[in-house]
Write an enzyme that holds these catalytic residues in place. Structure first.
Site, short mmCIF file in Angstrom:
data_model
loop_
_atom_site.label_atom_id
_atom_site.label_comp_id
_atom_site.label_asym_id
_atom_site.label_seq_id
_atom_site.Cartn_x
_atom_site.Cartn_y
_atom_site.Cartn_z
N GLU A 38 0.63 -1.30 -0.09
CA GLU A 38 0.03 -0.10 -0.06
C GLU A 38 0.79 1.16 -0.01
O GLU A 38 2.00 1.29 0.63
CB GLU A 38 -0.83 0.02 1.27
CG GLU A 38 -1.83 1.24 1.37
CD GLU A 38 -2.51 1.11 2.80
OE1 GLU A 38 -1.97 0.53 3.49
OE2 GLU A 38 -3.69 1.85 2.84
N LYS B 14 -10.03 0.67 -0.80
CA LYS B 14 -9.94 0.61 0.61
C LYS B 14 -11.47 1.00 1.26
O LYS B 14 -11.83 2.29 1.17
CB LYS B 14 -8.78 1.10 1.10
CG LYS B 14 -8.47 0.90 2.70
CD LYS B 14 -7.20 1.62 3.06
CE LYS B 14 -6.72 0.99 4.54
NZ LYS B 14 -5.48 1.85 4.87
N CYS C 192 -4.35 -3.50 4.25
CA CYS C 192 -3.89 -3.14 5.59
C CYS C 192 -4.99 -2.96 6.58
O CYS C 192 -5.42 -3.96 7.11
CB CYS C 192 -3.15 -1.75 5.41
SG CYS C 192 -2.12 -1.23 6.71
#
Ligand code: NAG
Ligand code: NAG
Ligand code: NAG
Ligand code: NAG
Ligand code: NAG
Ligand code: NAG
Ligand code: NAG
Length: 541
Positions: free
Chosen positions: A92, A192, A225
């Site tokens: 990321e 995300k 993440c």
């Protein structure tokens, strides 16, 4: 450091293509087909950062910076191609960096058409859309390397003022993972959902549940993440039982003793019985390191706070990961300590409980005097703990609705202080999420107030059962040994409404053994109405 959880895990593709007289990975690809394995790579990238991410810049300058990072990506893809890699994952923020504002990141954003609507090979059709230079380079790399490629970039999608959610500047900005197939086609993108204080980006209105198919290993899921700690999409994706592999770009800041990158990555693989391909940023000063190719039974990982350089991990991965959970009857039932554990759980009359301990009428002497409970802060949470003293014993400690139990024997005694801790509550620092935790940790020093501190070295060896009466099925086994190494639990799963983990014969000192339960539906309980209870959110197709 780098390491492998098991000697067999070091599958750095040894069958050199040279043997076949070719320079691509034909040999390994063929081996993968024959043996039920595929070859994967993750790259821990030491990124080149903008010196002043909050300042405004031009698209040209933004591209100059991003191309420096992309040049490194390209070298890694070419190295990986020579080793027969079939899929590579990059971290990321690895192309543009971090700490931007919504405005200052704008020149770094690529335009992102919806892959559901548009079939597109950016390398072959570079002029189809403007502002897609990064996508073009990634697509060309995938094509040139002949492998699936997963990377993360910032994207923009213009919106109309008639869209009530359209931001005032007329565009959505997303933290986006992209997947290219081995011929450079844009296969899909994931935006995300659980942003981690990222002012530059918008949360997509609906969760992207993205899975993609590969010819070499079937279905992969994808998220980013911080998503790993939440139900949507990380856990809900796995309702599709065809998903056996996850690709996971991250820029994860380590937090001992429970949430370092390699701990949570491995725990996800074990908890859900999937392969987990995790690429983190390499930035020791920000506490970012820790990448790996994890399966439930073994891991190849990299964690390095000393060197300032990227690292490519290549490993052979089973197409069908073998799980650890639910292996009750395949493991050593005759292990006396395990039968004793089962007796305790079954409420054997020879064992009696009081509030602190379980006493059994066996050959072992138990901690006769209940050790004191105390409180100490761990990961910003107020844990209730008991010290773990002596060569062997049986302890319990409770808080709110959770009781944690430990039964242990120690082949040798070390001078270090260990403690068993419990926490059942809403975690509110660096994110809000409800956890139930049972944790055996090495304390930072000799004082009780040092329990929960960040340490990485330990010499204490334990043979133990750790269990608790969790009220959630979502439990991550966090297990870390000295020098940032990973070991595999001997067994874990449910027994009599308790979730347990057991391990004997550790090969290095224990840093953390924890059962980290998530109660997703309680994340929003302390907030007012209309706070957007996400577990209730969009239905899965
Ligand atoms: C980003 O911001 C954080 C906190 O504001 C700071 O500690 C960190 O050094 C910054 N990182 C970079 C790369 O500028
Ligand atoms: C790309 O931008 C140029 C210059 O602004 C414009 O003339 C062209 O129409 C744009 N192309 C597309 C596909 O949007
Ligand atoms: C390119 O890859 C995609 C996705 O794997 C596949 O559907 C498509 O058929 C491939 N195209 C060519 C020309 O091979
Ligand atoms: C494991 O074995 C026990 C007794 O041997 C049996 O009662 C139980 O059903 C078995 N469990 C599984 C999951 O096979
Ligand atoms: C412990 O075991 C002995 C011998 O089996 C028995 O006589 C005694 O009553 C047991 N004690 C308890 C507390 O169960
Ligand atoms: C931790 O919890 C205990 C028990 O509820 C309480 O007595 C103590 O004051 C708390 N400590 C902190 C630092 O909040
Ligand atoms: C766990 O055990 C404690 C003590 O027996 C009990 O108070 C608590 O309700 C139990 N929690 C669950 C979820 O069963």
């Amino acid at each position: 450091m780098s390491g492998a959880g098991h000697p067999l895990a070091l599958f750095i593709c040894g069958c050199y293509a040279v043997a076949l007289g070719v320079h691509t990975g034909v040999c390994c690809v063929a081996a993968g087909r024959d043996t039920g394995y595929y070859v994967a790579a993750v790259y821990e990238h030491q990124l080149i950062l903008s010196p002043n991410p909050r300042a405004l810049t031009s698209r040209k300058q933004a591209l100059e910076l991003m191309n420096k990072n992309l040049n490194i990506y390209e070298q890694q893809v070419m190295t990986a191609a020579q080793k027969g890699v079939q899929i590579i994952v990059f971290p990321e923020d690895g192309i543009h960096g971090f700490n931007f504002t919504r405005t200052s990141i704008y020149p770094y954003l690529d335009f992102m058409p919806s892959p559901q609507l548009v079939r597109w090979n950016p390398c072959l059709e570079p002029r189809r859309f403007n502002d897609t230079e990064v996508l073009q380079r990634l697509s060309c790399m995938a094509m040139k390397g002949g492998m699936f490629l997963v990377a993360n970039l910032g994207t923009k999608e213009p919106c109309l003022s008639s869209d009530p959610r359209c931001p005032r500047d007329g565009r959505y900005q997303f933290n986006t993972n992209v997947v290219f197939s081995n011929n450079g086609t844009l296969v899909d993108r994931y935006r995300k959902y659980n942003l981690y204080f990222e002012a530059a980006f918008d949360t997509p209105y609906q969760v992207d549940y993205i899975t993609f198919d590969t010819p070499f290993a079937g279905k992969f899921g994808i998220f980013t993440c911080f998503d790993i700690l939440f139900f949507h999409p990380a856990v809900s994706l796995l309702r599709d039982t065809g998903v056996k592999h996850i690709v996971y770009p991250a820029a994860w800041m380590n937090q001992l003793p429970l949430l370092t990158a390699i701990q949570i990555q491995r725990a996800f693989a074990i908890a859900f019985g999937v392969n987990f391909l995790a690429a983190n940023i390499h930035h020791p000063a920000l506490g970012m390191t820790g990448s790996g190719i994890h399966s439930p039974l073994k891991s190849v990982w990299h964690h390095d706070m000393k060197h300032f350089t990227g690292h490519l991990i290549i490993a052979q991965v089973a197409k069908n990961p073998q799980g650890l959970v639910g292996t009750e009857n395949t493991t050593d039932k005759m292990d006396p300590s395990h039968s004793e554990f089962l007796k305790i759980l079954a409420g054997d009359p020879y064992c009696e409980r009081d509030s602190q301990e379980v006493h059994c009428n066996g050959t072992t002497r138990w901690n006769v005097n209940a050790p004191p409970t105390f409180h100490s802060e761990m990961m910003y949470d107020n844990f209730t703990l008991v010290p773990v003293w002596g060569r062997e014993g049986s302890l319990s400690v409770c808080a709110n609705g959770l009781c944690c139990y430990l039964r242990y024997q120690r082949p040798t005694l070390s001078k270090e202080l260990y403690a068993l801790g419990v926490f059942d509550g809403l975690h509110t620092v660096h994110g809000t999420y409800y956890v139930q935790v049972c944790a055996l940790v090495k304390c930072g020093g000799r004082g009780f107030d040092t329990c929960g501190q960040e340490i990485t070295e330990a010499t204490g060896l334990f043979d133990f059962h750790l269990w608790g009466n969790f009220s959630t099925p979502y439990i991550f086994p966090l297990f870390l040994t000295s020098g940032m190494t990973l070991e595999t639990p001997d067994q874990l799963g449910w027994e009599n409404n308790h979730y347990f983990l057991r391990k004997s014969r550790l090969s290095s000192g224990l840093v953390t053994a924890a059962l980290y339960g998530r109660l997703y539906e309680r994340d929003f309980e302390n907030q007012g109405q209309g706070s957007g209870y996400r577990a209730d959110g969009p239905e899965l197709a």
